[in-house]
Design an enzyme around this catalytic site. Sequence first.
Site, short mmCIF file in Angstrom:
data_model
loop_
_atom_site.label_atom_id
_atom_site.label_comp_id
_atom_site.label_asym_id
_atom_site.label_seq_id
_atom_site.Cartn_x
_atom_site.Cartn_y
_atom_site.Cartn_z
N MET A 81 0.90 -1.31 -0.09
CA MET A 81 -0.03 -0.06 0.05
C MET A 81 0.78 1.15 -0.06
O MET A 81 2.24 1.19 0.43
CB MET A 81 -0.95 -0.06 1.43
CG MET A 81 -1.87 -1.20 1.06
SD MET A 81 -2.95 -0.96 2.91
CE MET A 81 -4.01 0.33 2.54
N HIS A 82 0.08 2.33 -0.45
CA HIS A 82 0.65 3.91 -0.21
C HIS A 82 1.91 4.48 -0.97
O HIS A 82 2.09 5.40 -1.08
CB HIS A 82 1.14 4.03 1.24
CG HIS A 82 0.31 3.33 2.42
ND1 HIS A 82 -0.98 3.79 2.33
CD2 HIS A 82 0.40 2.60 3.50
CE1 HIS A 82 -1.72 3.32 3.49
NE2 HIS A 82 -0.61 2.53 4.06
N ASP A 239 -2.64 -4.85 -0.22
CA ASP A 239 -2.20 -6.15 0.30
C ASP A 239 -3.11 -6.32 1.61
O ASP A 239 -3.36 -7.79 1.67
CB ASP A 239 -0.65 -6.25 0.69
CG ASP A 239 -0.35 -4.98 1.40
OD1 ASP A 239 -1.11 -4.30 2.17
OD2 ASP A 239 0.89 -5.08 1.80
#
Length: 498
Positions: A81-82, A239
Amino acid sequence: MNYVIGVDLGTSAVKTILVNETGEICAEASKSYPLFHERAGWSEQNPDDWVTGTIDALQEMMKEANVPAENIKGISYSGQMHGLVLLDGQHNVLRKAILWNDTRTTKQCEEMTAMLGAEMLSITRNRVLEGFTLPKIRWVQENEPELFQKAALFLLPKDYVRLKMTGEAHMDYSDAAGTLLLDVAKKEWSTAICKTFDIPLSLCPPLVESTGQTGTLLSSIAEITGLRAETPVFAGGADNACGAIGAGILSSGKTMCSIGTSGVILAHEDDPSRDFEGKVHFFNHGKKDAFYTMGVTLSAGHSLQWFKETFAKDESFDEMLKEVGSISPGAAGLLYTPYLVGERTPHPDSVIRASFIGIDSAHTRAHFARAVMEGITFSLQESIDLFRKEGKNIDTVISIGGGAKNDVWLQMQADIFEAKVVKLQNEQGPAMGAAMIAAAGSGMFESLEQCAEVFIKEGQTFLPDAERSKQYKSLFSIYQTVYAQTKSINEQLQSFRV
C-alpha cells in the site's frame, strides 16, 4: 479445470500463484527486487523492477503448471500500500517510487495536519501519517517542483504493474483509501483535499471496484508469459484487504493477524459511519461496500529479518529459532520493542527506534530471538487492546504470513492475544485474496463469500494457556511503558543517525 492467477506485489518480492476452481494451489513462483535506502528514513524502489519480476514469475509459473492458457479465467493483483508512483503524460516513470515505510515526510504531515487535520480525518477516516501517499506527493511538490510539473498521473505499486500489463490505468477503492485523497464513505476523490493541497484532480486515476475488470493482457505480455491476450484482468486490492479476503475476513466478528514485513491486526466493518477517531486505520475493503479497521506494526517480520541478517546470516529461520520454544515467556527478563523504522499503532511516530531492555550476561541468542518474537506480538496486542476497548469482541484470530509458519509463535499469539488462533491449511496470504478476486470477478463464483467457502480451509488451532496468558499480561504492562520512556532519548539521538 478452470484456473485463476493471483499476483502479490510485496516489498521484497512478487509472488504469483495459480489456483484451480477447488482452491488448490497448482503452481507458484516468486521473484525478488532491490530496495533502495539512499538516506536515513528513505525507502524507494524502481517500479519497472516490479514489472520485470512479475512477468518473469508469471512466465516461470506457467511453464511449471503446463495448463492450457484458455483455461485461465482471470488475473488479479494485491499490492504493497501507499507507495507513490509518478508518471508523465506518456505513462513514463518520473522517479523511483517512494514506499509505505519511507519516513521523510514528517514536516509535510505536520503542516497538513495544521491546515486541514480535523476535516481530513472526517473525510479520509485516517490521521495524516508519513506512510500515506499524499504526504509523499507534497514532499515531491516541495523538493522536486520541476519534476512534479511533469506529473500527469499517480498510481500505487500494483496499479503500475497492471498498467504495464494491460495499457489501462485504474485504482481500486481499498488501495485508494490509503492515499489520504479518498472520501472513504462517498467512494470518490476528495475535491476539498485536492484543492487545499494543489493536487490536480486529473492526477488521480479512475476508481473501480476490486472485482471490476480493468482490461485484458497486452499481446506482448501474453506472448512472454504464455497466457492469452484475451485473459481478463481485474483490479485487485491493497495487500491488507487481499490478505483479509484470503483469510475469509468477509463479515463482522472476524479478525486477522498478518505478519509480513509489517504486521497487521484487521477486523471487518459493515458500517461506514463507525468512527475510531483515527486511533486505528479505517479503509474500504476489497469486498464491495464493506470496510475494515486495522492497526499496524511497521517492523514486524522486518524485525525478525533484521535479527537474522545481523546475527544468523548463514542460517535458515528454522535453525535460528529452533531453541526458542525452550525459553520461558519473558525471555528471562529481556524485552524488545519493534520500532526499527518508527511505529504506527498506537504510536504514530517516525522518530522512535527499537530497544532491547534488560540485557544481562546470561542471555543467549535464543533469548534475544524469543524477545523479538514477543515484542512483535506485544505491538500487535496493542491494536487488539484498542479494538476491545472500542467494544469489539475478539475471541478468534486467523493468523497468516510469517507468524503462521512457526508453531511456537502461533502459541505465543494465542497466549498474548488471549484468543483462539487459527492457522489455515492452504494459507497464501494476499496472493490468495487476489486469486479470489479474479475468481469472483470472472464469474467462477457469484461472490467472494461463495469463493471463500470453497477456497479457504481452516487447519490447526492454538488455544491460550491460562498461566502463560497471566504472565504475558504482566509483561505487556511493562512493554507499554517503554515507548514513553525512550521517546525523548530517541529524539535526542536523531541528529546522530546517518
